[in-house]
Design a protein around this motif. Structure first.
Motif, mmCIF file in Angstrom:
data_model
loop_
_atom_site.group_PDB
_atom_site.id
_atom_site.type_symbol
_atom_site.label_atom_id
_atom_site.label_comp_id
_atom_site.label_asym_id
_atom_site.label_seq_id
_atom_site.Cartn_x
_atom_site.Cartn_y
_atom_site.Cartn_z
ATOM 1 N N GLY A 49 0.817 -1.209 0.000
ATOM 2 C CA GLY A 49 0.000 0.000 0.000
ATOM 3 C C GLY A 49 0.854 1.264 0.000
ATOM 4 N N VAL A 50 1.931 1.252 0.781
ATOM 5 C CA VAL A 50 2.835 2.403 0.819
ATOM 6 C C VAL A 50 3.512 2.576 -0.534
ATOM 7 N N GLY A 51 3.989 1.465 -1.116
ATOM 8 C CA GLY A 51 4.630 1.535 -2.435
ATOM 9 C C GLY A 51 3.688 2.065 -3.494
ATOM 10 N N TYR A 52 2.461 1.597 -3.483
ATOM 11 C CA TYR A 52 1.463 2.073 -4.443
ATOM 12 C C TYR A 52 1.213 3.571 -4.261
ATOM 13 N N SER A 53 1.127 3.991 -3.012
ATOM 14 C CA SER A 53 0.892 5.412 -2.727
ATOM 15 C C SER A 53 2.028 6.277 -3.259
ATOM 16 N N LYS A 54 3.257 5.806 -3.098
ATOM 17 C CA LYS A 54 4.404 6.585 -3.586
ATOM 18 C C LYS A 54 4.376 6.700 -5.106
ATOM 19 N N LEU A 55 3.992 5.618 -5.789
ATOM 20 C CA LEU A 55 3.881 5.703 -7.240
ATOM 21 C C LEU A 55 2.713 6.596 -7.639
ATOM 22 N N ALA A 56 1.597 6.541 -6.892
ATOM 23 C CA ALA A 56 0.434 7.370 -7.192
ATOM 24 C C ALA A 56 0.765 8.851 -7.041
ATOM 25 N N MET A 57 1.606 9.185 -6.053
ATOM 26 C CA MET A 57 1.992 10.595 -5.872
ATOM 27 C C MET A 57 2.774 11.114 -7.079
ATOM 28 N N ASN A 58 3.420 10.200 -7.795
ATOM 29 C CA ASN A 58 4.174 10.586 -8.989
ATOM 30 C C ASN A 58 3.385 10.339 -10.276
ATOM 31 N N GLY A 59 2.122 9.928 -10.148
ATOM 32 C CA GLY A 59 1.278 9.687 -11.316
ATOM 33 C C GLY A 59 1.655 8.446 -12.103
ATOM 34 N N LEU A 60 2.279 7.469 -11.439
ATOM 35 C CA LEU A 60 2.773 6.276 -12.126
ATOM 36 C C LEU A 60 2.000 5.006 -11.771
ATOM 37 N N GLU A 61 0.930 5.128 -11.010
ATOM 38 C CA GLU A 61 0.234 3.930 -10.518
ATOM 39 C C GLU A 61 -0.472 3.124 -11.599
ATOM 40 N N ASN A 62 -0.783 3.704 -12.737
ATOM 41 C CA ASN A 62 -1.482 2.982 -13.802
ATOM 42 C C ASN A 62 -0.574 2.573 -14.950
ATOM 43 N N SER A 63 0.699 2.823 -14.823
ATOM 44 C CA SER A 63 1.643 2.469 -15.887
ATOM 45 C C SER A 63 1.905 0.966 -15.881
ATOM 46 N N PRO A 64 1.942 0.346 -17.068
ATOM 47 C CA PRO A 64 2.154 -1.100 -17.113
ATOM 48 C C PRO A 64 3.556 -1.516 -16.659
ATOM 49 N N TYR A 65 4.528 -0.602 -16.753
ATOM 50 C CA TYR A 65 5.901 -0.941 -16.386
ATOM 51 C C TYR A 65 6.624 0.335 -15.979
ATOM 52 N N VAL A 66 7.102 0.362 -14.754
ATOM 53 C CA VAL A 66 7.857 1.506 -14.245
ATOM 54 C C VAL A 66 9.131 0.962 -13.621
ATOM 55 N N THR A 67 10.262 1.565 -13.968
ATOM 56 C CA THR A 67 11.525 1.134 -13.384
ATOM 57 C C THR A 67 12.413 2.341 -13.122
ATOM 58 N N THR A 68 13.323 2.179 -12.187
ATOM 59 C CA THR A 68 14.247 3.264 -11.865
ATOM 60 C C THR A 68 15.516 3.202 -12.726
ATOM 61 N N ARG A 69 15.692 2.138 -13.468
ATOM 62 C CA ARG A 69 16.902 2.015 -14.299
ATOM 63 C C ARG A 69 16.731 2.772 -15.616
ATOM 64 N N ASP A 70 17.845 2.952 -16.313
ATOM 65 C CA ASP A 70 17.819 3.628 -17.604
ATOM 66 C C ASP A 70 17.230 2.731 -18.685
ATOM 67 N N LYS A 71 16.710 3.345 -19.732
ATOM 68 C CA LYS A 71 16.109 2.630 -20.859
ATOM 69 C C LYS A 71 17.201 1.970 -21.701
ATOM 70 N N GLY A 72 16.940 0.722 -22.080
ATOM 71 C CA GLY A 72 17.832 0.015 -22.985
ATOM 72 C C GLY A 72 17.480 0.327 -24.432
ATOM 73 N N ASP A 73 18.281 -0.168 -25.348
ATOM 74 C CA ASP A 73 18.090 0.126 -26.774
ATOM 75 C C ASP A 73 16.810 -0.467 -27.351
ATOM 76 N N LYS A 74 16.439 -1.678 -26.921
ATOM 77 C CA LYS A 74 15.337 -2.392 -27.576
ATOM 78 C C LYS A 74 14.086 -2.476 -26.701
ATOM 79 N N GLU A 75 13.902 -1.531 -25.806
ATOM 80 C CA GLU A 75 12.760 -1.595 -24.911
ATOM 81 C C GLU A 75 11.649 -0.653 -25.377
ATOM 82 N N PRO A 76 10.393 -1.016 -25.111
ATOM 83 C CA PRO A 76 9.242 -0.240 -25.611
ATOM 84 C C PRO A 76 9.223 1.193 -25.080
ATOM 85 N N ASP A 77 8.711 2.083 -25.896
ATOM 86 C CA ASP A 77 8.632 3.492 -25.524
ATOM 87 C C ASP A 77 7.510 3.775 -24.529
#
Length: 185
Positions: free
Chosen positions: A53-81
């Motif tokens: 619940g806390v993790g979800y809340s932190k993502l919701a505060m950043n508007g990321l709770e409905n994103s299918p994939y969120v990561t803190t790492r950098d984007k690779g060459d062949k990953e979806p936009d």
């Protein structure tokens, strides 16, 4: 003259009474360990729900709770936009170097993300990856095994088929996560 001690009949009666008590009471005491483990697992389940619940809340505060994939790492060459990379999720320990990944606001079923989400998790617990799920169990019910041909890579496996909690991450925006309690026997 007064005699000291007990007669043989008195001793036999006492032994019989103790035997009856042992037969009646012992099963109740033997089951206490299983009950205690199940209670500990239920406590862990409550902690997991709170942390999720806390993790979800932190993502919701950043508007990321409905994103299918969120990561803190950098984007690779062949990953979806349409995935979110280099996100600031607001969870201590989650960074580009120590990646945390989330699906629809909830953590991926990996030890790395959960270790950061549950930074103060008791050392009695172990996480075991099983397909797309993450199992939480007592450390004593796991063992480390090395991969064949790769002696420097070890995996944690379960040593029994009960006494754990299964975390299943969401697969869609509306599905939510699942925690499944498998009691100790």
């Amino acid at each position: 003259m007064k005699k000291n001690g007990f007669t043989l009949i008195e001793l036999v009666v006492v032994i019989v009474i103790l035997g009856i008590l042992a037969v009646v009471a012992a099963p109740k005491f033997m089951n206490l360990q299983v009950d205690a483990r199940n209670a500990s697992l239920k406590g862990l389940e409550g902690s997991l729900k709170s942390a999720l619940g806390v993790g979800y809340s932190k993502l919701a505060m950043n508007g990321l709770e409905n994103s299918p994939y969120v990561t803190t790492r950098d984007k690779g060459d062949k990953e979806p936009d349409n995935y979110t990379f280099s996100a600031n999720v607001g969870i201590p320990g989650c960074s580009k170097d120590a990646a945390c990944t989330f699906y629809y606001g909830y953590p991926e079923a990996t030890e790395e993300t959960f270790k950061r989400l549950l930074a103060n998790m008791d050392s009695d617990w172990e996480m075991v990856r099983k397909k797309d799920n993450l199992l939480f169990t007592f450390r004593q019910f796991t063992k480390k095994v090395t991969q064949p041909g790769k002696p420097d890579i070890t995996n944690t496996v379960m040593t029994r088929d009960n006494c754990f909690i299964t975390y299943t991450p969401p697969t869609s925006e509306s599905s939510g996560y699942k925690l499944t309690f498998t009691p100790c026997k």
